[in-house]
Write a protein that holds these residues in place. Structure first.
Motif, short mmCIF file in Angstrom:
data_model
loop_
_atom_site.label_atom_id
_atom_site.label_comp_id
_atom_site.label_asym_id
_atom_site.label_seq_id
_atom_site.Cartn_x
_atom_site.Cartn_y
_atom_site.Cartn_z
N PRO A 3 0.83 -1.23 0.00
CA PRO A 3 0.00 0.00 0.00
C PRO A 3 0.86 1.26 0.00
CG PRO A 3 -0.55 -1.47 1.84
CD PRO A 3 0.72 -1.97 1.26
N ILE A 4 2.18 1.11 0.15
CA ILE A 4 3.03 2.30 0.33
C ILE A 4 4.19 2.31 -0.67
CG2 ILE A 4 2.40 2.56 2.76
CD1 ILE A 4 5.11 1.26 3.49
N ASN A 5 3.94 1.85 -1.90
CA ASN A 5 4.99 1.84 -2.93
C ASN A 5 5.53 3.24 -3.18
OD1 ASN A 5 4.26 -0.79 -3.23
ND2 ASN A 5 3.35 -0.56 -5.26
N THR A 6 6.85 3.36 -3.20
CA THR A 6 7.45 4.60 -3.68
C THR A 6 7.50 4.52 -5.21
OG1 THR A 6 9.65 3.62 -3.55
CG2 THR A 6 8.92 4.90 -1.66
N ARG A 7 7.77 5.65 -5.85
CA ARG A 7 7.84 5.64 -7.33
C ARG A 7 9.01 4.77 -7.80
NH1 ARG A 7 5.80 11.65 -9.26
NH2 ARG A 7 3.62 11.12 -8.91
N GLY A 8 10.12 4.84 -7.08
CA GLY A 8 11.27 4.01 -7.45
C GLY A 8 10.92 2.54 -7.40
N TYR A 9 10.20 2.14 -6.36
CA TYR A 9 9.81 0.73 -6.22
C TYR A 9 8.86 0.33 -7.35
CZ TYR A 9 8.14 -3.59 -4.03
OH TYR A 9 7.82 -4.89 -3.77
N GLU A 10 7.97 1.24 -7.73
CA GLU A 10 7.04 0.94 -8.85
C GLU A 10 7.84 0.62 -10.12
OE1 GLU A 10 3.72 0.88 -8.88
OE2 GLU A 10 2.95 2.14 -7.26
N THR A 11 8.93 1.37 -10.35
CA THR A 11 9.72 1.10 -11.57
C THR A 11 10.39 -0.26 -11.49
OG1 THR A 11 11.76 2.16 -10.80
CG2 THR A 11 10.19 3.57 -11.94
N LEU A 12 10.81 -0.67 -10.27
CA LEU A 12 11.42 -2.00 -10.13
C LEU A 12 10.39 -3.10 -10.37
CD1 LEU A 12 13.97 -1.86 -7.18
CD2 LEU A 12 14.35 -1.55 -9.62
N LEU A 13 9.16 -2.90 -9.87
CA LEU A 13 8.10 -3.89 -10.10
C LEU A 13 7.85 -4.04 -11.61
CD1 LEU A 13 5.43 -3.06 -7.35
CD2 LEU A 13 6.92 -5.05 -7.45
N GLN A 14 7.82 -2.90 -12.31
CA GLN A 14 7.58 -2.91 -13.76
C GLN A 14 8.73 -3.63 -14.48
OE1 GLN A 14 4.68 -1.57 -15.23
NE2 GLN A 14 5.51 -2.82 -16.87
N LEU A 15 9.95 -3.30 -14.05
CA LEU A 15 11.13 -3.93 -14.67
C LEU A 15 11.09 -5.44 -14.50
CD1 LEU A 15 14.05 -3.56 -15.87
CD2 LEU A 15 14.87 -3.56 -13.53
#
Lengths: 394, 394
Positions: free
Chosen positions: B278-290
């Motif tokens: 529930p608390i993803n940072t933007r940087g973490y979102e890019t890692l999930l996408q990668l």
């Protein structure tokens, strides 16, 4: 302060755990004392002659935050809070801008001198902590680094503050400041632990939709403190944040598996000296961006995320194992193919048999090219029956 | 084919390098043979009675590509190419769509049966490689996986093709197909090695601005082959790609330091079973996408990037060192602090002295909480003079 010696929350912060070998550490069984969770204890214990307020009622608070966020719905303009920021570095200044935008008064104190900056931005600056406390702000907002938080908090002359002062923090770890607040603040003080999951870089184009985590650790219900708490949280609601109410413990579990991993990847990549190439893929572009954002934060922040989050070591171990797994998959497959060639003498597709080497010495590649292993990558074909060849060097 | 036995490019692909211990490997010094680089040799050698064409003149080609990309400037509509795709998986189909959009005819052959797909999309499908070759396409576009490329290419009946056929590939490594083409194709055949630095996922919203790498390895100047080459490359120019002319060797150096690193990070993260919080940072979102993008590619592609790029091993080693450096920085600092406490007996800020432990056994944290090391993270303060305390357990 004396009453707090009996609070398990307080004690649990500073056990010299690693100094006691397990054999010497007293166990719960041996002491025969029933287990209290910190919260159970906080809910029932009495300090200073009046009851410790229960943990804030979530739905009540939320309606109060909404009322503060939309003052028109109540028909009157709310009065602004006086918020004293402790630690006025990059993040403190970033917070101050929003507080002022939302009509609150900002006071600040810091180890470095920010008097000129504050004068320019309509902020009251106090070079001494004591002087700021004498101004009796409604909320003290701790914006120090994780590493310096404890020393600075212990230096605050809490007796100079109002008895219903609210302490809030924005540290990137949450169990640590929660326990520290519970240990060192008088029991009448309110406590809100928060973590805006963004910073000056990721929040530079507004905070809309960005997560703001909060845990109302200790707020006296039905009091001015409760109203101030709602007002304080409405600042972030008004800025468009996605408000996430979450316990400090849960925050730290999630953050270790997400934010800390992200920082770790960024730190690792920063040691590779990655460069933009003429042929960047989109995925590579996101890694370059991540690396840039990570190193724009201090190593102390990263160290704080590691050191002050009980879940971080496990994540480093997970990452270690994951890297080993990937390497094993790559090198294991290579090993299988080579072993087949060397031991079972199965020639590889396209690779001249060992007897043929006499034909090709003139064309052996340069030393650099010797590292091209591409000829070993294809598994031997079924049609190619194993055949005996001479041993090496004969 | 016999003439090619003397081409160093050809030979260098399939040396059984690892089978020869270094002491037995003939060195350049011992053979006393002057060194030819593959290109020097290709430029000067003669095959089949007619000169091997020099590497394409870059500026001449570029003007031809532009002319093909804007046929109106020449006042006439260009005739489309007949392009035979070998290997009609995900990427082959992705390429075919653009070829058809640009007005070319597409033929396809593959190990799996794509006859229905091809019928639906106006593509001639041939279940046998031989049958497709009998159609004599202008360009044979190799869209196989890296790992299967060699076996499939060696199975092509090149004598059924036109003598000026152009072979192109889209593999994610470039030195390997270049050398393979040079080894197995008749000398009159044209060779263009290309790498679209995108795929069905990253290119799903168009190819505008995405890099397309190409190396005109062998194209006969001033011939129909040259025109066909320009027409072929104009497909990608017309789709809006950023055209990057680059040698295969340079491509592989850049790609190991960018694309391979990106895939490796994605593979490592995929083993962490990361989840959205529930608390993803933007940087973490890019890692999930990668991670999602990486695992949508096969492990065989990743293994191909590793195995068929001479620079990949070095990058794995660099990543290994970078991770070690980060761990050392974290754990080294922790070690320094603990050592100070244990050996020099410097008490830490806020940590009760060892004598005090008798006061606190009732409140020792649960087993889980024992892992909280936060109290050890602050270096001892100067004001706190080292003081002798009792040894553990006394």
């Amino acid at each position: 302060m004396a009453a707090f010696q009996f609070c398990p929350c307080a004690q649990q912060v500073h056990q010299p755990k690693l100094l006691l070998p397990p054999s010497l550490a007293p166990t719960r069984a041996s002491t025969k004392i029933p287990m209290f969770t910190p919260h159970n204890n906080l809910l029932s214990a009495k300090f200073s002659g009046k009851p410790i307020p229960a943990k804030f009622n979530g739905s009540h608070l939320k309606s109060q935050i909404r009322a503060c966020a939309n003052p028109d719905s109540k028909g009157s303009k709310e009065e602004g809070l006086r918020i004293g920021i402790v630690g006025f570095g990059n993040f403190g200044q970033f917070m101050a801008k929003a507080l002022i935008r939302q009509g609150h008064s900002v006071l600040a104190t810091s180890r470095s001198d920010y008097s000129q900056y504050c004068e320019k931005h309509g902020i009251e600056y106090y070079s001494k902590m004591e002087e700021m406390c004498e101004q009796q702000p409604d909320v003290v907002l701790v914006c120090t680094s994780i590493l310096s938080a404890e020393n600075i908090l212990r230096s605050i002359p809490v007796h100079k503050l109002k008895p219903d002062t609210i302490f809030a923090d924005v540290l990137s770890v949450k169990q640590f400041p929660k326990n520290l607040f519970l240990e060192i603040l008088p029991p009448e003080f309110g406590i809100i632990c928060t973590h805006p999951m963004f910073g000056p870089e990721s929040g530079k184009n507004g905070w809309s939709g960005l997560p703001f985590v909060y845990d109302n650790v200790r707020i006296a219900q039905g009091t001015e403190q409760e109203k101030s708490c709602a007002k304080f949280l409405s600042i972030f609601e008004n800025e468009g944040c996605r408000m996430v109410e979450m316990s400090c413990e849960e925050h730290d579990r999630h953050a270790a598996g997400s934010q800390f991993i992200t920082h770790t990847i960024g730190r690792i990549l920063s040691h590779l000296d990655l460069e933009s190439t003429p042929i960047n893929t989109r995925g590579y572009e996101t890694l370059l961006q991540l690396t840039e954002n990570t190193v724009s934060d201090s190593f102390d922040l990263y160290y704080g995320l590691f050191m002050y989050n009980v879940n971080a070591t496990e994540q480093i171990e997970n990452l270690d194992r994951a890297f080993e797994t990937v390497k094993q998959k790559l090198f294991g497959r290579l090993h299988d193919i080579l072993r087949k060639q060397i031991i079972e003498r199965v020639p590889h597709q396209g690779v001249p048999s060992i007897r043929d080497t006499t034909k090709t010495p003139y064309f052996l590649p340069k030393r650099e090219e010797m590292r091209d292993l591409s000829s070993f990558a294809m598994p031997p074909q079924k049609e190619e029956l194993p055949q005996k060849t001479e041993v090496l060097g004969r």
